[in-house]
Scaffold this active site. Sequence first.
Site, PDB file in Angstrom:
ATOM      1  N   CYS A   1      41.624 -29.138 -63.079  1.00 15.68           N
ATOM      2  CA  CYS A   1      42.603 -29.950 -62.444  1.00 15.68           C
ATOM      3  C   CYS A   1      42.725 -30.746 -61.229  1.00 15.68           C
ATOM      4  O   CYS A   1      43.380 -31.229 -61.374  1.00 15.68           O
ATOM      5  CB  CYS A   1      42.900 -28.996 -61.506  1.00 15.68           C
TER       6      CYS A   1
ATOM      7  N   HIS B   1      35.684 -20.425 -56.539  1.00 18.76           N
ATOM      8  CA  HIS B   1      35.893 -22.040 -57.388  1.00 18.76           C
ATOM      9  C   HIS B   1      36.263 -22.938 -56.635  1.00 18.76           C
ATOM     10  O   HIS B   1      37.685 -22.416 -57.032  1.00 18.76           O
ATOM     11  CB  HIS B   1      36.529 -21.149 -58.988  1.00 18.76           C
TER      12      HIS B   1
ATOM     13  N   TYR C   1      25.075 -25.399 -73.956  1.00 21.00           N
ATOM     14  CA  TYR C   1      26.172 -25.759 -72.714  1.00 21.00           C
ATOM     15  C   TYR C   1      26.187 -25.498 -71.623  1.00 21.00           C
ATOM     16  O   TYR C   1      26.714 -24.236 -71.481  1.00 21.00           O
ATOM     17  CB  TYR C   1      27.450 -26.554 -73.808  1.00 21.00           C
TER      18      TYR C   1
ATOM     19  N   LYS D   1      27.670 -21.458 -63.007  1.00 22.00           N
ATOM     20  CA  LYS D   1      29.217 -19.699 -62.593  1.00 22.00           C
ATOM     21  C   LYS D   1      28.663 -18.662 -63.195  1.00 22.00           C
ATOM     22  O   LYS D   1      29.241 -17.802 -62.354  1.00 22.00           O
ATOM     23  CB  LYS D   1      30.464 -20.286 -64.408  1.00 22.00           C
TER      24      LYS D   1
ATOM     25  N   SER E   1      39.684 -25.184 -63.984  1.00 18.42           N
ATOM     26  CA  SER E   1      38.792 -26.076 -64.413  1.00 18.42           C
ATOM     27  C   SER E   1      39.741 -27.330 -64.392  1.00 18.42           C
ATOM     28  O   SER E   1      40.634 -27.234 -65.028  1.00 18.42           O
ATOM     29  CB  SER E   1      38.284 -25.455 -65.816  1.00 18.42           C
TER      30      SER E   1
END
Length: 649
Positions: free
Chosen positions: A314, A290, A261, A270, A312
């Site tokens: 947001c 990021h 995943y 990432k 993450s």
Amino acid sequence: MAPLPVIKHLLRLPNVHLLQRVGHKAAAAFGVQLDKSIPVVHGDLDKLPPNIKNFVLEKQELCQPSAIHICDGSEAENKKMLAEMVSDGEIKKLTKYENCWYARTDPRDVARVESKTVIITENERDTIPKPKEGVQGTLGHWMSPPDLDVALKDRFPGCMKGRTMYVIPFSMGPVGGTISKYGVQLTDSKYVVASTRIMTRITPRVFDLINNGDFVKCLHSVGCPKPLKRELVSNWPCNPDKVLVTHIPAKNEIISFGSGYGGNSLLGKKCFALRIGSTIARREGWLAEHMLILGITNPEGRKKYIAAAFPSACGKTNLAMMEPTLPGWKVECVGDDIAWMKFDSEGRLRAINPENGFFGVAPGTSEKTNPNALKACMSNTVFTNVAETSDGGVYWEGMEDPPKDVTITSWLNEPWTLDSKKPAAHPNSRFCAPARQCPTIDPDWEKFDGVPIDAIVFGGRRPKGVPLVYESFNWQHGVFIGAAMRSEATAAAEHKSKVIMHDPFAMRPFFGYNFGRYLAHWLSMNKSGRHMPKVFHVNWFRKNDAGKFMWPGFGENSRVLEWIFKRTDSKDHSFSSESAIGLLPSQDSISLQGLNEAVDMEGLFHLPREFWLEEVDAIRKYFDEQVNDDLPQEVAKELTNLEARVKKM
Ligand code: OXD
Ligand code: MN
């Protein structure tokens, strides 16, 4: 030449630590050879640069796949793999759209697994600051090289048996670009190949560009050799009990096991672009962040670019693709998740989006919140863990009212109606869509040397106390604001509740090295002769006492961007006034013209003294406990100054 028996023996065992130490030398000197029983079914191993060929050979010895396929990124290759996945029951075609596909995962493999994500360095302190005595560190996870050896030996030997090992040459950033970097990922997952083809640029030109030089080595296995030891759930191969995502900065290497995943398996994202990327950036003097990147053009046609960091989920994707409500303004998208930024020879900070696609959170994406993302994912897209409709479409919470005249099947493959107690789509379900399909993609989004950045914006979900926008007094104060970022937890990782978490620079899950040294690196960016971007903090999520959002958000956020735009032009304090926490917009300098609803601007900018005293305490506790001796004294001084100013409020 046949390998010397002893080397062959070592490679066979395989003692991975030894293998990595002797790996390249041995391979170069003795010529590691392809196990003749493993056919190369696509591509020519002998045409690869020697260092890449050796990498492939070492890993095939270890993982023992049944075949090797060197990807060329072509349409024909993609079609064939999608067809194979359909016939294996791994994905479905979504007949309502053009070239769209649907995957359901094993419910145990639905998000990044931060607790199983580690950085390997000789010294722990190179990875994470030493927390205060008796405190559990939260700024990353370290693993020693010997422990890595043990963990890899426990997982990788024979892990690809019965599966094909795909060799993916990929570029992060435009192929040949001045800020771009290259990687080669080996994986036994076709889903990963298909998604990587959207998220990066897969091309054999990468082999030429690497030209036997540096590249980021990525190894990924779902950890499900055949014959299978258990029945798969949703035909999704994974090994949840053994998930481990490892990064070895000293070798530019990423090794990931057990999950198919997102960030666990699409290693360019990432793992490479942020964790390994931040270590390369530190060595080479640039920033891997990021951050979304957007271009904003005023009614007179002047354009600026903004990079913005939010934790993450947001709303980074929504902001990057927003449709401004302010008449005459235009926002265009360069990227929605990651920015690589480097000062050029003229002292301008220039940024690229190293990715080629959007791996966006689906729930909450709608015509109202992000029409451009919806348009971007109506073709050539892979959806994962959303709900499916009986007419071959997709559905998720917050999309629109559930379509009539169709039945809906949830991500768990259960019939779903509005009365169902469980959500239709998993909260971290995703669309994986080509960036070029975004209707507002910036014309310069693939510019080789990037776009010039005028403003850096930090933000988070802060229901209380934090104003809609403020500006830092200077670069050093801006670095402090990034370091002090906090936000409500999200579904992108395994956190459960909505606690306010520290998430410095929105990088907490993505630092490739000690956060204290990362801060020192940011401080060191400020050199004479450079045009330093101005730094801001925004919060669209403040709530009033009745629990209602105070700012309408989405397209109306252009009003805040307009203020930021004006401020980047100003050499003085025009449009702003000083406060204890930074520069706030002066009265009426944020345009409210044409807003449909009344907004309590006073409430949105109110700075409650008690709240800020508590905030200062929380930041100090965090810095003391987590960053401890690695906190640069410049950042500590900014906190002392903030406290003194707040006390005077
Ligand atoms: C993402 C994340 O998936 O930040 O982008 O978790
Ligand atoms: Mn992200």
